[in-house]
Structure formats: C-alpha cells, structure tokens
Design a protein around this motif. Structure first.
Motif, PDB file in Angstrom:
ATOM      1  N   UNK A 161       0.819  -1.215   0.000  1.00 44.90           N
ATOM      2  CA  UNK A 161       0.000   0.000   0.000  1.00 44.90           C
ATOM      3  C   UNK A 161       0.854   1.267   0.000  1.00 44.90           C
ATOM      4  N   UNK A 162       1.999   1.203   0.670  1.00 42.77           N
ATOM      5  CA  UNK A 162       2.900   2.362   0.662  1.00 42.77           C
ATOM      6  C   UNK A 162       3.444   2.616  -0.742  1.00 42.77           C
ATOM      7  N   UNK A 163       3.822   1.541  -1.437  1.00 39.22           N
ATOM      8  CA  UNK A 163       4.328   1.702  -2.807  1.00 39.22           C
ATOM      9  C   UNK A 163       3.230   2.243  -3.715  1.00 39.22           C
ATOM     10  N   UNK A 164       2.013   1.726  -3.583  1.00 35.25           N
ATOM     11  CA  UNK A 164       0.904   2.225  -4.403  1.00 35.25           C
ATOM     12  C   UNK A 164       0.663   3.709  -4.130  1.00 35.25           C
ATOM     13  N   UNK A 165       0.736   4.107  -2.858  1.00 33.65           N
ATOM     14  CA  UNK A 165       0.555   5.522  -2.516  1.00 33.65           C
ATOM     15  C   UNK A 165       1.650   6.380  -3.151  1.00 33.65           C
ATOM     16  N   UNK A 166       2.904   5.948  -3.024  1.00 42.09           N
ATOM     17  CA  UNK A 166       4.006   6.737  -3.590  1.00 42.09           C
ATOM     18  C   UNK A 166       3.950   6.770  -5.117  1.00 42.09           C
ATOM     19  N   UNK A 167       3.523   5.668  -5.722  1.00 39.04           N
ATOM     20  CA  UNK A 167       3.370   5.654  -7.181  1.00 39.04           C
ATOM     21  C   UNK A 167       2.261   6.611  -7.613  1.00 39.04           C
ATOM     22  N   UNK A 168       1.191   6.653  -6.832  1.00 35.93           N
ATOM     23  CA  UNK A 168       0.101   7.591  -7.115  1.00 35.93           C
ATOM     24  C   UNK A 168       0.585   9.031  -6.962  1.00 35.93           C
ATOM     25  N   UNK A 169       1.355   9.291  -5.908  1.00 37.22           N
ATOM     26  CA  UNK A 169       1.919  10.636  -5.706  1.00 37.22           C
ATOM     27  C   UNK A 169       2.801  11.038  -6.883  1.00 37.22           C
ATOM     28  N   UNK A 170       3.547  10.073  -7.441  1.00 47.74           N
ATOM     29  CA  UNK A 170       4.408  10.367  -8.593  1.00 47.74           C
ATOM     30  C   UNK A 170       3.576  10.757  -9.809  1.00 47.74           C
ATOM     31  N   UNK A 171       2.452  10.077 -10.008  1.00 49.58           N
ATOM     32  CA  UNK A 171       1.559  10.434 -11.116  1.00 49.58           C
ATOM     33  C   UNK A 171       0.956  11.811 -10.873  1.00 49.58           C
ATOM     34  N   UNK A 172       0.526  12.059  -9.652  1.00 47.08           N
ATOM     35  CA  UNK A 172      -0.092  13.356  -9.343  1.00 47.08           C
ATOM     36  C   UNK A 172       0.907  14.514  -9.403  1.00 47.08           C
ATOM     37  N   UNK A 173       2.189  14.220  -9.349  1.00 45.09           N
ATOM     38  CA  UNK A 173       3.207  15.266  -9.501  1.00 45.09           C
ATOM     39  C   UNK A 173       3.288  15.752 -10.945  1.00 45.09           C
ATOM     40  N   UNK A 174       2.802  14.916 -11.901  1.00 44.95           N
ATOM     41  CA  UNK A 174       2.852  15.291 -13.318  1.00 44.95           C
ATOM     42  C   UNK A 174       1.477  15.313 -13.972  1.00 44.95           C
ATOM     43  N   UNK A 175       0.432  15.130 -13.171  1.00 52.07           N
ATOM     44  CA  UNK A 175      -0.940  15.113 -13.669  1.00 52.07           C
ATOM     45  C   UNK A 175      -1.852  15.686 -12.587  1.00 52.07           C
ATOM     46  N   UNK A 176      -2.962  16.277 -12.984  1.00 51.00           N
ATOM     47  CA  UNK A 176      -3.866  16.888 -12.013  1.00 51.00           C
ATOM     48  C   UNK A 176      -4.835  15.915 -11.359  1.00 51.00           C
ATOM     49  N   UNK A 177      -4.950  14.700 -11.929  1.00 49.60           N
ATOM     50  CA  UNK A 177      -5.948  13.758 -11.440  1.00 49.60           C
ATOM     51  C   UNK A 177      -5.510  12.338 -11.770  1.00 49.60           C
ATOM     52  N   UNK A 178      -5.896  11.384 -10.910  1.00 52.85           N
ATOM     53  CA  UNK A 178      -5.568   9.977 -11.163  1.00 52.85           C
ATOM     54  C   UNK A 178      -6.738   9.097 -10.733  1.00 52.85           C
ATOM     55  N   UNK A 179      -6.915   8.012 -11.458  1.00 56.86           N
ATOM     56  CA  UNK A 179      -7.910   6.998 -11.127  1.00 56.86           C
ATOM     57  C   UNK A 179      -7.144   5.722 -10.777  1.00 56.86           C
ATOM     58  N   UNK A 180      -7.525   5.068  -9.672  1.00 61.33           N
ATOM     59  CA  UNK A 180      -6.802   3.882  -9.213  1.00 61.33           C
ATOM     60  C   UNK A 180      -7.759   2.702  -9.104  1.00 61.33           C
ATOM     61  N   UNK A 181      -7.327   1.557  -9.624  1.00 60.90           N
ATOM     62  CA  UNK A 181      -8.038   0.293  -9.458  1.00 60.90           C
ATOM     63  C   UNK A 181      -7.073  -0.651  -8.749  1.00 60.90           C
ATOM     64  N   UNK A 182      -7.537  -1.300  -7.669  1.00 55.28           N
ATOM     65  CA  UNK A 182      -6.694  -2.242  -6.939  1.00 55.28           C
ATOM     66  C   UNK A 182      -7.464  -3.542  -6.715  1.00 55.28           C
ATOM     67  N   UNK A 183      -6.837  -4.649  -7.050  1.00 56.21           N
ATOM     68  CA  UNK A 183      -7.363  -5.980  -6.749  1.00 56.21           C
ATOM     69  C   UNK A 183      -6.302  -6.669  -5.913  1.00 56.21           C
ATOM     70  N   UNK A 184      -6.681  -7.201  -4.758  1.00 58.74           N
ATOM     71  CA  UNK A 184      -5.696  -7.805  -3.862  1.00 58.74           C
ATOM     72  C   UNK A 184      -6.051  -9.242  -3.531  1.00 58.74           C
ATOM     73  N   UNK A 185      -5.026 -10.072  -3.484  1.00 60.06           N
ATOM     74  CA  UNK A 185      -5.147 -11.465  -3.057  1.00 60.06           C
ATOM     75  C   UNK A 185      -4.311 -11.582  -1.788  1.00 60.06           C
ATOM     76  N   UNK A 186      -4.992 -11.732  -0.670  1.00 57.62           N
ATOM     77  CA  UNK A 186      -4.309 -11.782   0.621  1.00 57.62           C
ATOM     78  C   UNK A 186      -4.331 -13.228   1.104  1.00 57.62           C
ATOM     79  N   UNK A 187      -3.153 -13.832   1.148  1.00 54.67           N
ATOM     80  CA  UNK A 187      -3.029 -15.242   1.517  1.00 54.67           C
ATOM     81  C   UNK A 187      -1.847 -15.389   2.476  1.00 54.67           C
TER      82      UNK A 187
END
Length: 97
Positions: free
Chosen positions: A51-77
């Motif tokens: 989740x931390x990596x996804x947040x930082x990756x989103x922040x990187x997109x938002x640094x060069x774009x005004x808006x982002x859409x995120x889809x996450x599918x998780x398999x927790x085992x």
C-alpha cells in the motif's frame, strides 16, 4: 499479499506513457517483486509495504498530472510468498497436462 493495480492519469489526453512511467519508476525502486503489463502492475509484499508503494506511485503520477484513477485488486493469503510467479506456473502446468 499480491496486488494488481492500475494508476491512470485522467485528463491528460490519449498518451499517458510519461505519467505512467513516473509511477513505474517508484514501483521498481521499491525492491518488491513486481511485473508491469499493458494495463496493470502486479506487486507482492506485506500489506503495509504494498500500500505504501501504491501511494508513492500515485503521488508520482499526481506530480505530473492533475488527477488519477486507481483500481486495486488484492489477493491476501497469509504465509504464502512468490505468488507472483507461482500462480502463472500453476496455470502453465495445467496447460501442459
């Protein structure tokens, strides 16, 4: 945890490769096992790490774009690792039988 996710810049036109590359740089620098394909990236690790990596990756997109859409599918085992590869290997074994 294995997460398949997509971070899409919104409102930047049809070509968003530059914005997506900013996210992929963050993901690869994390050191967690990952695989990037045309529409999604798969990332494996503990919940908080992923989740931390996804947040930082989103922040990187938002640094060069005004808006982002995120889809996450998780398999927790709990207790399983290398599912990034083992799931594909299982399918390939079944295809060969």
């Amino acid at each position: 945890m294995l997460a398949a996710f997509s971070i899409t810049p919104v409102g930047d036109g049809e070509s968003v490769g530059e914005q997506v590359a900013a996210a992929v740089q963050v993901i690869r620098a994390s050191g967690l096992p990952s695989r990037t394909a045309a529409s999604f990236t798969e990332l494996e690790g503990e919940w908080d790490e992923v989740m931390e990596v996804i947040k930082h990756a989103t922040d990187a997109v938002l640094a060069v774009s005004n808006r982002a859409s995120i889809i996450i599918k998780a398999d927790i085992r709990p207790g399983h690792t290398n599912t990034l590869n083992e799931k594909l290997e299982s399918v390939e074994r079944h295809l060969m039988s």
